[in-house]
Write a protein that holds these residues in place. Structure first.
Motif, PDB file in Angstrom:
ATOM      1  N   GLY A  22       0.807  -1.213   0.000  1.00 55.23           N
ATOM      2  CA  GLY A  22       0.000   0.000   0.000  1.00 55.23           C
ATOM      3  C   GLY A  22       0.839   1.260   0.000  1.00 55.23           C
ATOM      4  N   ARG A  26       0.897   4.011  -3.007  1.00 50.76           N
ATOM      5  CA  ARG A  26       0.558   5.426  -2.792  1.00 50.76           C
ATOM      6  C   ARG A  26       1.653   6.326  -3.355  1.00 50.76           C
ATOM      7  N   MET A 206      -7.630  -1.239   3.723  1.00 47.52           N
ATOM      8  CA  MET A 206      -6.472  -0.333   3.788  1.00 47.52           C
ATOM      9  C   MET A 206      -6.872   1.065   3.328  1.00 47.52           C
ATOM     10  N   PHE A 209      -4.362   3.703   2.104  1.00 50.25           N
ATOM     11  CA  PHE A 209      -3.563   3.496   0.892  1.00 50.25           C
ATOM     12  C   PHE A 209      -4.382   3.192  -0.360  1.00 50.25           C
ATOM     13  N   VAL A 210      -5.604   2.720  -0.213  1.00 48.74           N
ATOM     14  CA  VAL A 210      -6.414   2.287  -1.358  1.00 48.74           C
ATOM     15  C   VAL A 210      -7.683   3.128  -1.427  1.00 48.74           C
TER      16      VAL A 210
END
Length: 429
Positions: A22, A26, A206, A209-210
């Protein structure tokens, strides 16, 4: 592509592993979001070249997956989705080239207009950020997802099914090569390198990050993702697709469309699962269709009127009208006309794709207007409900949701809009 698997499969390591993916995604997302179109297009074409050059390797690795799948008892529909053929590999190459040729949506400004204050207000198309894609069986999804995310300026984390492990790793190497040659971050496309299901649980939660999750696979997978994800999900659950043959249909068109929609491929979400036929047309078309379906080994299940016209037809149960077979099985119902056809579709459609076969222009327009599905067709097979066929280059999935994206999700479906304001020293009075 991340090349190192977690040292073991316990939950703590999986959490650390997915967090690492993640974080990399990013960082790569920020870089890919500002990449020039030429650079992104070069990466796509280099990936296409790598896939062409790895043609034999891809077939060899796919055979390993197929052999393993057969030993593990994968059903025919999953094996069909898993298989890579020379034509399938060429379709991946074609898709990459088509996506490269498409206009880049990122940075596009629309509806720019002057306000009474003198400022200009418009909307700019921007990437979503980091997209997590979870899918089963189909190795081509790895290429489609990477291509669309890359062109739309998004980073992605791909988690393919364990049954396609060899195929996906071979494809992933081609993707990494293309990104590296084009000078883009390899972490822009990351393949989860563990089959541990705990990785899916981490990916769909997550939030730091997602930005969005796209599940592609069976109903149980999509239901689980939709239930457990804390991140927005783009999805469809079932592909219960209908074809309605109207009493004003051209007989040859009706037969060709009904055969193609069911038998072109069975294990796909845009295959017809229920055929509706106007009563006055049934006696002409059903015996002819039944013969063609018999030749192809399709089991027919029908209403009482259908069974009276097709002696070997099995009587359909209530459950049949709500079943996505993904197999050579077809439900058939004779209806009074358009009203009953629309009512049946309203109650039993999954909102994926429906088609009408008719030469009545007014009736076709009514069907387009009243059927509430992500794709609605006139005189065409439901098998066309596909991103490649729609000119999107590929698709990241089909959405039957009504917010953000609907139908085959291509480049624009992987972007969002933000308002932009242009002024020249303007202040609000």
């Amino acid at each position: 592509m991340l090349n190192v698997e977690p040292s073991n499969e316990n939950t703590v390591d999986i959490k650390e592993y997915m967090t690492n993916l993640g974080q990399q995604a990013r960082r790569a997302g920020r870089e890919i979001s500002r990449a020039e179109s030429g650079k992104k297009n070069r990466a796509l074409l280099e990936i296409a070249t790598a896939i062409q050059n790895s043609h034999e390797l891809l077939l060899t690795e796919n055979r390993k997956d197929l052999e393993s799948g057969k030993k593990n008892g994968l059903d025919a529909a999953l094996l069909d989705r898993l298989e890579l053929t020379p034509a399938g590999i060429q379709a991946m190459v074609d898709g990459l080239q088509q996506v490269a040729a498409l206009p880049d949506p990122v940075g596009e400004i629309s509806d720019l207009s002057y306000r009474p204050s003198g400022i200009q207000v418009g909307q700019m198309r921007v990437p979503l950020g980091v997209i997590g894609i979870i899918y089963e069986s189909r190795p081509n999804v790895t290429v489609d997802a990477a291509a669309l995310c890359l062109k739309s300026g998004n980073a992605c984390i791909l988690r393919g099914g364990s049954e396609a492990l060899h195929s996906n790793q071979a494809i992933a190497a081609c993707i990494s090569d293309g990104l590296e040659i084009a000078g883009l971050p390899v972490a822009a496309v990351q393949i989860v390198a563990t089959a541990d299901r705990a990785a899916v649980g981490e990916l769909i939660t997550m939030n730091d990050f997602v930005d969005v999750i796209v599940p592609r696979g069976g109903k149980s997978l999509i239901e689980r993702i939709s239930k457990d994800a804390t991140i927005p999900v783009i999805k469809h659950l079932d592909g219960i697709c209908h074809v309605y043959i109207d009493d004003k249909a051209d007989l040859d068109k009706a037969i060709n469309i009904a055969v193609n929609a069911k038998t072109h491929r069975y294990g796909v979400c845009n295959a017809m699962e229920t055929l509706l036929v106007a009563e006055s047309m049934a006696v002409k078309v059903l015996p002819l269709l039944a013969e063609k379906y018999r030749e192809k080994g399709v089991e027919l299940r029908g209403c009482a009127k259908t069974c009276s016209l097709i002696p070997d037809c099995i009587r359909a149960t209530a459950a049949d009208w709500d079943t996505e077979y993904l197999a050579p099985i077809l439900s058939i119902r004779i209806v009074d006309g358009i009203e009953q056809a629309l009512e049946h579709i309203h109650h039993h459609s999954s909102g994926h794709t429906e088609a009408i076969v008719t030469e009545d222009y007014s009736l076709s327009r009514r069907f387009l207007r009243e059927v509430d599905s992500s794709s609605v067709m006139v005189n065409a097979s439901t098998r066309f409900a596909d991103g490649f066929e729609y000119g999107l280059g590929a698709e990241i999935g089909i959405s039957t949701d009504k917010l953000h994206a609907r139908g085959p999700v291509g480049l624009k479906g992987l972007t969002s809009l933000k308002y932009v304001v242009l002024g020249d020293g303007h202040i609000r009075q």
